[in-house]
Design an enzyme around this catalytic site. Structure first.
Site, PDB file in Angstrom:
ATOM      1  N   ARG A  92       0.954  -1.246  -0.115  1.00 52.33           N
ATOM      2  CA  ARG A  92      -0.022   0.305  -0.150  1.00 52.33           C
ATOM      3  C   ARG A  92       0.801   1.306  -0.034  1.00 52.33           C
ATOM      4  O   ARG A  92       0.526   2.287   0.366  1.00 52.33           O
ATOM      5  CB  ARG A  92      -1.024  -0.029   1.209  1.00 52.33           C
ATOM      6  CG  ARG A  92      -2.018  -1.168   1.242  1.00 52.33           C
ATOM      7  CD  ARG A  92      -3.193  -0.942   2.095  1.00 52.33           C
ATOM      8  NE  ARG A  92      -4.302  -1.712   1.994  1.00 52.33           N
ATOM      9  CZ  ARG A  92      -4.307  -2.682   2.979  1.00 52.33           C
ATOM     10  NH1 ARG A  92      -3.523  -2.495   4.107  1.00 52.33           N
ATOM     11  NH2 ARG A  92      -5.051  -3.897   2.951  1.00 52.33           N
ATOM     12  N   HIS A 105       7.671   8.242 -27.637  1.00 55.54           N
ATOM     13  CA  HIS A 105       6.603   9.118 -26.826  1.00 55.54           C
ATOM     14  C   HIS A 105       6.838  10.563 -27.236  1.00 55.54           C
ATOM     15  O   HIS A 105       5.970  11.259 -27.355  1.00 55.54           O
ATOM     16  CB  HIS A 105       6.651   8.759 -25.351  1.00 55.54           C
ATOM     17  CG  HIS A 105       5.701   9.544 -24.556  1.00 55.54           C
ATOM     18  ND1 HIS A 105       4.549   9.853 -24.866  1.00 55.54           N
ATOM     19  CD2 HIS A 105       6.325  10.687 -23.854  1.00 55.54           C
ATOM     20  CE1 HIS A 105       3.924  10.777 -23.995  1.00 55.54           C
ATOM     21  NE2 HIS A 105       4.711  11.296 -23.270  1.00 55.54           N
ATOM     22  N   GLU A 158      -4.340  16.922 -10.645  1.00 54.45           N
ATOM     23  CA  GLU A 158      -4.961  17.376 -11.802  1.00 54.45           C
ATOM     24  C   GLU A 158      -6.286  17.642 -11.715  1.00 54.45           C
ATOM     25  O   GLU A 158      -7.208  17.238 -12.495  1.00 54.45           O
ATOM     26  CB  GLU A 158      -4.670  16.421 -12.826  1.00 54.45           C
ATOM     27  CG  GLU A 158      -4.627  16.944 -14.602  1.00 54.45           C
ATOM     28  CD  GLU A 158      -4.112  16.034 -15.691  1.00 54.45           C
ATOM     29  OE1 GLU A 158      -4.953  15.436 -16.178  1.00 54.45           O
ATOM     30  OE2 GLU A 158      -2.915  15.764 -15.594  1.00 54.45           O
ATOM     31  N   LYS A 213       3.200  11.017 -11.270  1.00 55.54           N
ATOM     32  CA  LYS A 213       2.612  10.431 -12.114  1.00 55.54           C
ATOM     33  C   LYS A 213       3.179   8.906 -12.552  1.00 55.54           C
ATOM     34  O   LYS A 213       4.511   8.935 -13.132  1.00 55.54           O
ATOM     35  CB  LYS A 213       2.155  10.751 -13.508  1.00 55.54           C
ATOM     36  CG  LYS A 213       0.871  11.893 -13.263  1.00 55.54           C
ATOM     37  CD  LYS A 213       0.551  12.521 -14.601  1.00 55.54           C
ATOM     38  CE  LYS A 213      -0.514  13.419 -14.545  1.00 55.54           C
ATOM     39  NZ  LYS A 213      -1.218  13.695 -15.761  1.00 55.54           N
ATOM     40  N   HIS A 259      -0.683  10.558 -28.199  1.00 59.60           N
ATOM     41  CA  HIS A 259      -1.196   9.019 -27.701  1.00 59.60           C
ATOM     42  C   HIS A 259      -1.794   8.451 -28.540  1.00 59.60           C
ATOM     43  O   HIS A 259      -1.701   7.252 -28.943  1.00 59.60           O
ATOM     44  CB  HIS A 259      -1.815   9.211 -26.520  1.00 59.60           C
ATOM     45  CG  HIS A 259      -1.108   9.672 -25.120  1.00 59.60           C
ATOM     46  ND1 HIS A 259      -1.620   9.794 -23.922  1.00 59.60           N
ATOM     47  CD2 HIS A 259       0.284   9.531 -24.983  1.00 59.60           C
ATOM     48  CE1 HIS A 259      -0.755  10.094 -23.089  1.00 59.60           C
ATOM     49  NE2 HIS A 259       0.568  10.143 -23.694  1.00 59.60           N
ATOM     50  N   GLU A 304       9.443  17.762 -24.808  1.00 61.00           N
ATOM     51  CA  GLU A 304       9.149  17.915 -23.416  1.00 61.00           C
ATOM     52  C   GLU A 304       9.861  19.204 -22.893  1.00 61.00           C
ATOM     53  O   GLU A 304       9.188  19.758 -21.978  1.00 61.00           O
ATOM     54  CB  GLU A 304       9.297  17.031 -22.545  1.00 61.00           C
ATOM     55  CG  GLU A 304       8.407  15.652 -22.731  1.00 61.00           C
ATOM     56  CD  GLU A 304       6.774  15.726 -22.553  1.00 61.00           C
ATOM     57  OE1 GLU A 304       6.522  16.649 -21.952  1.00 61.00           O
ATOM     58  OE2 GLU A 304       6.258  14.516 -22.625  1.00 61.00           O
ATOM     59  N   HIS A 332      -0.343  15.694 -26.046  1.00 55.23           N
ATOM     60  CA  HIS A 332      -0.430  14.310 -25.776  1.00 55.23           C
ATOM     61  C   HIS A 332      -1.685  13.772 -26.245  1.00 55.23           C
ATOM     62  O   HIS A 332      -1.581  12.470 -26.691  1.00 55.23           O
ATOM     63  CB  HIS A 332      -0.545  14.311 -24.209  1.00 55.23           C
ATOM     64  CG  HIS A 332       0.889  14.595 -23.559  1.00 55.23           C
ATOM     65  ND1 HIS A 332       1.657  15.713 -23.890  1.00 55.23           N
ATOM     66  CD2 HIS A 332       1.962  13.793 -22.818  1.00 55.23           C
ATOM     67  CE1 HIS A 332       2.946  15.732 -22.975  1.00 55.23           C
ATOM     68  NE2 HIS A 332       2.803  14.303 -22.639  1.00 55.23           N
ATOM     69  N   ARG A 381      -2.699  21.399 -14.163  1.00 55.33           N
ATOM     70  CA  ARG A 381      -1.772  20.262 -14.392  1.00 55.33           C
ATOM     71  C   ARG A 381      -2.144  20.063 -15.683  1.00 55.33           C
ATOM     72  O   ARG A 381      -1.284  19.306 -16.299  1.00 55.33           O
ATOM     73  CB  ARG A 381      -1.880  19.316 -13.419  1.00 55.33           C
ATOM     74  CG  ARG A 381      -0.820  18.260 -13.686  1.00 55.33           C
ATOM     75  CD  ARG A 381      -0.420  17.375 -12.498  1.00 55.33           C
ATOM     76  NE  ARG A 381       0.751  16.535 -12.766  1.00 55.33           N
ATOM     77  CZ  ARG A 381       1.394  15.760 -11.925  1.00 55.33           C
ATOM     78  NH1 ARG A 381       1.137  15.826 -10.586  1.00 55.33           N
ATOM     79  NH2 ARG A 381       2.211  14.825 -12.157  1.00 55.33           N
ATOM     80  N   LYS A 423       7.664  22.527 -14.324  1.00 52.31           N
ATOM     81  CA  LYS A 423       6.813  21.662 -13.886  1.00 52.31           C
ATOM     82  C   LYS A 423       6.436  21.597 -12.417  1.00 52.31           C
ATOM     83  O   LYS A 423       5.301  21.309 -12.110  1.00 52.31           O
ATOM     84  CB  LYS A 423       7.336  20.135 -14.406  1.00 52.31           C
ATOM     85  CG  LYS A 423       6.251  19.046 -14.026  1.00 52.31           C
ATOM     86  CD  LYS A 423       6.567  17.793 -14.978  1.00 52.31           C
ATOM     87  CE  LYS A 423       5.418  16.666 -14.513  1.00 52.31           C
ATOM     88  NZ  LYS A 423       5.590  15.487 -15.377  1.00 52.31           N
ATOM     89  N   ASN A 472      -0.430  18.368 -20.407  1.00 48.29           N
ATOM     90  CA  ASN A 472      -0.489  17.430 -21.468  1.00 48.29           C
ATOM     91  C   ASN A 472      -0.879  17.956 -22.883  1.00 48.29           C
ATOM     92  O   ASN A 472      -1.046  17.289 -23.880  1.00 48.29           O
ATOM     93  CB  ASN A 472      -1.944  16.876 -21.110  1.00 48.29           C
ATOM     94  CG  ASN A 472      -1.877  15.930 -20.080  1.00 48.29           C
ATOM     95  OD1 ASN A 472      -0.984  15.234 -19.636  1.00 48.29           O
ATOM     96  ND2 ASN A 472      -3.049  16.022 -19.153  1.00 48.29           N
TER      97      ASN A 472
END
Length: 370
Positions: free
Chosen positions: A121, A267, A237, A143, A253, A185, A249, A242, A227, A246
């Protein structure tokens, strides 16, 4: 060395940017490596380049490295590898207060971070990013995720590292294609909300890519600070701030999915092309000047990144690419928000975009000869 604080409420940490940090791994991690054994997750390429340096630092300071060396590439961000790696960590009797080291690029960081998030956990981990993309983006902000047949990064967790060590020396062994993918990026931060930084990129990117160490440190440190500021404002987010990270993206993606999440399109290359498409779509809707959109496309193309769909040789239409977008994790009540631009450094979240219009736009781009 530049030190950038990430002021997450209750869980602040530092990102340290400089040359030689891998050789100083144990002193940099002082107080965090509490046992003799240290689990390290990496890939075959990074281990070949930097494994001996990391092992020497650990052993010279009384630690024993436990290596998990995985194949390189996006394919390891899978259910199967997640389970296998968690079981490996359990076999080492890793405790919640121990730190797992993620030594590699964004793939290794994502997988290791997710393992740490779910193991008992929540265990602790340290990001040691060795690619430009990981240093300026994926290692910062917490993330973590794996991919599934339905899409990229659809299963994951927010789980912040305890420390990020971005060794600029590691960039010297990075293949040029991977370095360029990471540059996408970097320039993204200029396009989001910092026109001055985009202008800096316009002037300095070529020399930075060629190897200027001072320019590289500035590019990485400035990107991390950008960032960190956004993540501190909107860790999970929830406010929309935030989400600006993206940019590129959603388009990117979809292109990664169409090319099978393979080396056919890295990527960062997908993000670069996605930002060009976001800019051109914004210009098509008269949100930003067309000249500004083409300025972005020209900059990205001149650096050596893809700036047009023709380069990919896709055998599909706009509707098929939009179908990939329907699996985007940002879908909300059946609608897909898009990051669009009102100008360079003026990105915003638009929740009123017609997917039919996006498909028509993509058909036009697929037919564009460049």
């Amino acid at each position: 060395m530049a030190v950038i604080p990430v002021d997450i409420a209750g869980r602040p940490y530092e990102v340290r940017v400089g040359a030689g940090l891998l050789a100083e791994l144990v002193p940099q991690c002082r107080g965090l490596l509490r046992k003799r054994g240290v689990p390290i997750i990496t890939d075959v390429n990074v281990h070949a380049a930097w494994g001996a340096v990391v092992e020497a630092s650990l052993r010279e300071n009384g630690h024993e490295p436990h290596w998990r060396i995985l194949p390189a590439g996006e394919a390891i961000k899978s259910w199967e590898e997640l389970a296998a790696t968690v079981n490996w960590l359990l076999s080492l009797e890793v405790e919640r207060g121990d730190h797992i080291l993620a030594l590699g690029g964004g793939v290794i960081g994502d997988l290791t971070g997710f393992c740490a998030a779910v193991l008992k956990r929540g265990c602790k981990f340290i990001q040691v990013p060795t690619t430009l993309l990981a240093q300026v983006d994926s290692s910062v902000g917490g993330k973590t995720a794996i991919n599934t047949p339905a899409g990229k990064n659809l299963v994951g967790a927010f789980h912040q590292p305890s420390l990020v060590l971005a060794d600029l020396s590691a960039l010297e062994t990075l293949p040029e294609r991977d370095f360029l993918a990471g540059y996408a990026e970097v320039v993204k931060y200029g396009l989001i909300d910092d026109a001055d930084f985009f202008a800096w990129c316009d002037t300095n990117a070529a020399a930075m890519i060629a190897g200027d160490s001072q320019l590289r440190e500035y590019a990485v440190a400035h990107s991390v600070a950008s960032k960190a500021r956004i993540v501190a404002e909107d860790e999970f987010e929830t406010t929309g701030k935030r989400a600006l990270l993206n940019l590129g993206h959603t388009f990117g993606h979809a292109l990664e999915a169409e090319t099978g999440f393979s080396d056919r399109l890295l990527h960062g290359e997908g993000v670069a092309l996605g930002m060009v498409l976001a800019a051109r779509y914004s210009a098509r809707r008269e949100l930003m000047p067309r000249a500004s959109a083409e300025h972005i496309a020209r900059h990205i193309g001149e650096i050596g990144l893809p700036a047009g769909l023709a380069r990919l040789g896709l055998d599909c239409d706009g509707a098929r690419l939009v179908d990939h977008m329907l699996h985007d994790k940002k879908m909300d009540a059946g609608t897909l928000p898009f990051l669009l631009l009102k100008g360079i450094g003026q990105t915003y979240l638009d929740k009123q975009v017609s997917l039919e219009d996006v498909a028509a736009f993509l058909d036009e781009e697929l037919a564009r000869p460049d």
